[in-house]
Scaffold this motif. Structure first.
Motif, short mmCIF file in Angstrom:
data_model
loop_
_atom_site.label_atom_id
_atom_site.label_comp_id
_atom_site.label_asym_id
_atom_site.label_seq_id
_atom_site.Cartn_x
_atom_site.Cartn_y
_atom_site.Cartn_z
N PHE A 1 -23.43 -13.66 3.92
CA PHE A 1 -22.16 -13.67 3.12
C PHE A 1 -20.94 -12.84 3.48
N PRO A 2 -19.81 -13.31 2.45
CA PRO A 2 -18.95 -12.66 2.93
C PRO A 2 -18.35 -10.95 3.03
N LYS A 3 -17.64 -10.51 4.06
CA LYS A 3 -17.84 -9.58 3.40
C LYS A 3 -18.22 -8.69 2.77
N GLY A 4 -18.67 -7.15 2.00
CA GLY A 4 -18.04 -6.99 0.63
C GLY A 4 -19.02 -7.46 -0.38
N TRP A 5 -19.63 -8.86 -0.34
CA TRP A 5 -20.37 -9.01 -1.87
C TRP A 5 -21.26 -8.75 -1.46
N ASP A 6 -21.64 -7.39 -0.15
CA ASP A 6 -23.65 -6.83 -0.75
C ASP A 6 -23.80 -6.13 -1.35
N LYS A 7 -24.41 -5.70 -2.69
CA LYS A 7 -25.43 -5.31 -3.27
C LYS A 7 -24.24 -3.53 -3.53
N THR A 8 -23.12 -3.46 -3.28
CA THR A 8 -21.88 -2.75 -3.65
C THR A 8 -21.77 -3.64 -5.08
N PHE A 9 -20.83 -4.47 -4.48
CA PHE A 9 -20.46 -5.25 -5.41
C PHE A 9 -20.16 -4.67 -6.66
N CYS A 10 -21.29 -4.91 -7.10
CA CYS A 10 -21.64 -4.31 -8.68
C CYS A 10 -21.21 -3.17 -8.69
N LEU A 11 -21.29 -2.38 -7.63
CA LEU A 11 -20.61 -0.64 -8.32
C LEU A 11 -19.07 -0.93 -9.15
N TYR B 1 -18.21 -2.60 -10.76
CA TYR B 1 -18.58 -2.86 -12.51
C TYR B 1 -19.21 -1.69 -13.77
N VAL B 2 -20.23 -1.21 -12.74
CA VAL B 2 -20.87 -0.25 -13.37
C VAL B 2 -19.74 0.75 -13.68
N GLU B 3 -19.38 1.71 -12.43
CA GLU B 3 -18.15 2.75 -12.02
C GLU B 3 -17.56 3.20 -13.22
N LYS B 4 -17.10 1.72 -14.22
CA LYS B 4 -15.63 1.92 -15.14
C LYS B 4 -16.80 2.58 -16.32
N THR C 1 -24.21 9.30 -13.49
CA THR C 1 -25.07 9.52 -11.69
C THR C 1 -25.20 8.11 -11.71
N ILE C 2 -25.55 6.81 -10.52
CA ILE C 2 -25.93 5.85 -10.67
C ILE C 2 -27.02 6.07 -9.38
N TYR C 3 -28.71 5.78 -10.12
CA TYR C 3 -29.66 5.63 -8.91
C TYR C 3 -30.44 4.03 -8.67
N PHE C 4 -30.39 4.13 -7.21
CA PHE C 4 -30.87 3.66 -6.19
C PHE C 4 -31.94 3.27 -5.87
N PHE C 5 -33.20 1.98 -5.95
CA PHE C 5 -34.25 2.50 -5.50
C PHE C 5 -34.03 0.61 -4.85
N GLY C 6 -35.13 1.00 -3.04
CA GLY C 6 -34.65 -0.31 -2.31
C GLY C 6 -35.76 0.24 -1.38
N ASP C 7 -35.85 -1.13 -0.53
CA ASP C 7 -37.08 -0.56 0.19
C ASP C 7 -36.39 -0.80 1.88
N ASP D 1 -23.81 4.42 0.08
CA ASP D 1 -22.69 3.99 -0.73
C ASP D 1 -22.24 5.92 -1.76
N PRO D 2 -21.48 6.48 -1.44
CA PRO D 2 -21.39 8.26 -2.00
C PRO D 2 -21.42 7.81 -3.28
N ARG D 3 -20.94 6.31 -4.02
CA ARG D 3 -21.09 6.20 -5.51
C ARG D 3 -22.78 5.98 -6.32
N THR D 4 -23.37 6.44 -5.25
CA THR D 4 -25.05 6.27 -5.58
C THR D 4 -25.70 7.12 -5.30
#
Length: 159
Positions: free
Chosen positions: A95-105, A107-110, A115-121, A135-138
């Motif tokens: 995918f294009p650079k920057g379109w990873d899962k941080t892309f949603c942040l 929209y959420v950070e506004k 605290t934004i919790y993330f769970f992943g394997d 990411d420092p925002r999570t």
């Protein structure tokens, strides 16, 4: 989005790749990305598990990602930097650079969550959860399976 002209490179790579089995639908065009499966998305559950074990031993996806990123290096000059993330048992995403899962942040950070919790394997470098995990925002949490996620959620939110 990922241009159709990006498809021949992984197709050529896949055609030359020696694996114990291949099962079709090797590249799936999704919204804004390509999903590439060396074994093929048409494999059975048993074959999926076999490939996962084979991949852990032989690093098929990691090597393919490394080789494809090297091949795609020149695309940044055309304004199309690509990145890859290994996810699940049998595939990886391009995918294009920057379109990873941080892309949603963005929209959420506004909404100013404390605290934004993330769970992943797949939180390791190269995994499809790595960027948002780091990411420092999570507050990133590595889990192994849904039961592990539920256990950790109980610990964090109910104690």
């Amino acid at each position: 989005t990922v241009r159709p002209s990006s498809i021949p490179t992984p197709l050529r790579y896949l055609s030359e790749l020696e694996l114990p089995l291949k099962r079709g639908t090797f590249i799936e065009c999704r919204n804004g990305m390509l999903n590439v499966s060396p074994v093929g998305r048409s494999c059975s559950t048993e074959e999926r598990n076999q490939f996962e074990a084979y991949d852990k031993e032989h690093g098929v996806r990691a090597k393919m990602v490394k080789d494809l990123l090297k091949e795609f290096e020149g695309l940044e000059d055309e304004g199309l930097g690509l990145q890859c993330s290994i996810g699940g048992q049998i595939s990886f995403d391009v995918f294009p650079k920057g379109w990873d899962k941080t892309f949603c942040l963005k929209y959420v950070e506004k909404d100013k969550f404390q605290t934004i919790y993330f769970f992943g394997d797949k939180t390791h470098l190269g995994g499809n959860d790595h960027e948002i995990f780091e990411d420092p925002r999570t507050e990133g949490n590595t889990v192994q399976n849904p039961d592990d996620t539920a256990r950790l959620c109980r610990e964090i939110f109910l104690t």
